[in-house]
Design a protein around this motif. Structure first.
Motif, PDB file in Angstrom:
ATOM      1  N   ILE A  47       0.814  -1.224   0.000  1.00 20.23           N
ATOM      2  CA  ILE A  47       0.000   0.000   0.000  1.00 20.23           C
ATOM      3  C   ILE A  47       0.848   1.275   0.000  1.00 20.23           C
ATOM      4  N   ALA A  48       2.158   1.148   0.301  1.00 15.30           N
ATOM      5  CA  ALA A  48       3.033   2.329   0.303  1.00 15.30           C
ATOM      6  C   ALA A  48       4.476   1.870   0.414  1.00 15.30           C
ATOM      7  N   THR A  49       5.408   2.765   0.044  1.00 18.70           N
ATOM      8  CA  THR A  49       6.836   2.482   0.196  1.00 18.70           C
ATOM      9  C   THR A  49       7.532   3.696   0.812  1.00 18.70           C
ATOM     10  N   ALA A  50       8.643   3.436   1.518  1.00 21.36           N
ATOM     11  CA  ALA A  50       9.392   4.503   2.193  1.00 21.36           C
ATOM     12  C   ALA A  50      10.878   4.358   1.886  1.00 21.36           C
ATOM     13  N   ALA A  51      11.603   5.483   1.962  1.00 25.51           N
ATOM     14  CA  ALA A  51      13.039   5.481   1.651  1.00 25.51           C
ATOM     15  C   ALA A  51      13.915   5.440   2.902  1.00 25.51           C
ATOM     16  N   ASP A  52      13.333   5.670   4.089  1.00 28.41           N
ATOM     17  CA  ASP A  52      14.105   5.557   5.324  1.00 28.41           C
ATOM     18  C   ASP A  52      13.164   5.325   6.499  1.00 28.41           C
ATOM     19  N   GLY A  53      13.760   5.185   7.689  1.00 24.87           N
ATOM     20  CA  GLY A  53      12.973   4.854   8.866  1.00 24.87           C
ATOM     21  C   GLY A  53      11.969   5.911   9.262  1.00 24.87           C
ATOM     22  N   LEU A  54      12.331   7.175   9.111  1.00 23.80           N
ATOM     23  CA  LEU A  54      11.417   8.256   9.474  1.00 23.80           C
ATOM     24  C   LEU A  54      10.181   8.247   8.586  1.00 23.80           C
ATOM     25  N   GLU A  55      10.386   8.083   7.275  1.00 20.98           N
ATOM     26  CA  GLU A  55       9.252   8.016   6.360  1.00 20.98           C
ATOM     27  C   GLU A  55       8.415   6.773   6.633  1.00 20.98           C
ATOM     28  N   ALA A  56       9.073   5.681   6.989  1.00 18.68           N
ATOM     29  CA  ALA A  56       8.348   4.446   7.326  1.00 18.68           C
ATOM     30  C   ALA A  56       7.433   4.677   8.518  1.00 18.68           C
ATOM     31  N   ALA A  76       2.001   5.301  10.650  1.00 19.86           N
ATOM     32  CA  ALA A  76       1.037   6.105  11.404  1.00 19.86           C
ATOM     33  C   ALA A  76      -0.189   6.437  10.565  1.00 19.86           C
ATOM     34  N   LYS A  77       0.030   6.644   9.275  1.00 22.02           N
ATOM     35  CA  LYS A  77      -1.067   7.023   8.377  1.00 22.02           C
ATOM     36  C   LYS A  77      -1.918   5.832   7.951  1.00 22.02           C
ATOM     37  N   HIS A  78      -1.258   4.716   7.596  1.00 19.91           N
ATOM     38  CA  HIS A  78      -1.979   3.587   6.988  1.00 19.91           C
ATOM     39  C   HIS A  78      -2.235   2.407   7.928  1.00 19.91           C
ATOM     40  N   ARG A  79      -1.490   2.318   9.026  1.00 21.79           N
ATOM     41  CA  ARG A  79      -1.614   1.195   9.968  1.00 21.79           C
ATOM     42  C   ARG A  79      -1.595  -0.152   9.228  1.00 21.79           C
ATOM     43  N   PRO A  80      -0.486  -0.483   8.566  1.00 19.39           N
ATOM     44  CA  PRO A  80      -0.411  -1.730   7.798  1.00 19.39           C
ATOM     45  C   PRO A  80      -0.354  -2.960   8.703  1.00 19.39           C
ATOM     46  N   ASP A  81      -0.594  -4.111   8.114  1.00 16.97           N
ATOM     47  CA  ASP A  81      -0.456  -5.366   8.857  1.00 16.97           C
ATOM     48  C   ASP A  81       1.016  -5.712   9.043  1.00 16.97           C
ATOM     49  N   VAL A  82       1.811  -5.482   7.988  1.00 14.78           N
ATOM     50  CA  VAL A  82       3.231  -5.845   8.013  1.00 14.78           C
ATOM     51  C   VAL A  82       4.071  -4.716   7.411  1.00 14.78           C
ATOM     52  N   LEU A  83       5.208  -4.449   8.033  1.00 16.69           N
ATOM     53  CA  LEU A  83       6.193  -3.508   7.498  1.00 16.69           C
ATOM     54  C   LEU A  83       7.452  -4.291   7.161  1.00 16.69           C
ATOM     55  N   GLU A 140       6.807   0.602  19.507  1.00 20.34           N
ATOM     56  CA  GLU A 140       6.346   1.258  20.729  1.00 20.34           C
ATOM     57  C   GLU A 140       5.019   1.974  20.514  1.00 20.34           C
ATOM     58  N   ASP A 141       4.865   2.614  19.356  1.00 19.97           N
ATOM     59  CA  ASP A 141       3.665   3.411  19.095  1.00 19.97           C
ATOM     60  C   ASP A 141       2.575   2.653  18.336  1.00 19.97           C
ATOM     61  N   PHE A 142       2.974   1.652  17.528  1.00 19.18           N
ATOM     62  CA  PHE A 142       2.011   0.893  16.723  1.00 19.18           C
ATOM     63  C   PHE A 142       2.305  -0.610  16.830  1.00 19.18           C
ATOM     64  N   PRO A 143       2.105  -1.168  18.009  1.00 15.27           N
ATOM     65  CA  PRO A 143       2.481  -2.568  18.261  1.00 15.27           C
ATOM     66  C   PRO A 143       1.729  -3.584  17.390  1.00 15.27           C
TER      67      PRO A 143
END
Length: 215
Positions: A29-38, A43-50, A71-74
């Motif tokens: 559903i989305a891709t990120a280039a680093d940990g901050l963007e991830a 936080a926005k999409h609440r995926p099942d798996v990262l 810690e924030d999205f267990p």
């Protein structure tokens, strides 16, 4: 299952997206280039798996991001994808909340299995590395907690320490982490005090020993 991919190489993100979207039970559903963007995308999409790369220079590393996200999205399961076939990396990412650890040179089938195991509340580790993990736990159990930087340093101090070890000045570190020079100086003092180090040479030696320079 809804999946986000975090990797600093666009071609890698594209390749894994193709593999995962081909599966009937998976959707990227989305891709990120680093940990901050991830973190922001979770936080926005609440995926099942990262699916998270461990080392993403010059952005925030996967190890730091894993701890923050769990810690924030267990509820989001994190599978680490990395080139590091190393006991220390494996040990720390699992302690930070990862549910899987897969090497980038592993077959596609292993990656898919790791994602499905993590999604089902399991933990996937390559069989050869599982033996290393047992050895590492035994070793860590024999050591005092105080020797583990991830136990005694804050997340921000873990980010500052390798930059000091690499020779960056206070101003450069402040610019990289978007904090003030005064804050950098305060973190440096705390790091030296907590780790009982007497100068930069000892700090560099410590960072090398604990394999912190990639973070």
């Amino acid at each position: 299952m809804r999946i986000i991919i975090a990797d600093d190489h666009a071609v890698v993100r594209s390749g894994f997206m193709h593999i995962l979207n081909y599966q009937e039970d998976m959707e990227v559903i989305a891709t990120a280039a680093d940990g901050l963007e991830a973190y922001e995308l979770v936080a926005k999409h609440r995926p099942d798996v990262l699916l998270m790369d461990l080392s993403m220079p010059p952005g925030e590393s996967g190890l730091i991001a894993t701890g923050k996200i769990k810690e924030d999205f267990p509820e989001t399961k994190i599978v680490i994808l990395t080139m590091h076939d190393d006991d220390e990396y494996l040990f720390h990412v699992l302690k930070n909340g990862a549910s899987g650890y897969v090497l980038k040179n592993a077959p596609d089938e292993e990656l898919l299995k790791a994602i499905r195991v993590a999604h089902d509340d399991g933990t996937y580790i390559h069989p050869e590395m599982a033996t290393s993990l047992v050895r590492e736990f035994v070793k860590k159990g024999a050591d005092s907690v105080e020797t583990d930087p991830f136990k005694i340093l804050s997340k921000r101090e873990i980010e500052v320490l390798p930059l000091i070890a690499k020779g960056y000045g206070n101003k450069e570190i402040a610019e990289k982490l978007y904090i003030s020079v005064k804050t950098v100086e305060a973190h440096k003092s705390k790091i030296m005090e907590k780790l009982q180090l007497k100068g930069r040479p000892e700090l560099v030696q410590y960072a090398l020993k604990k394999k912190l320079l990639n973070f």
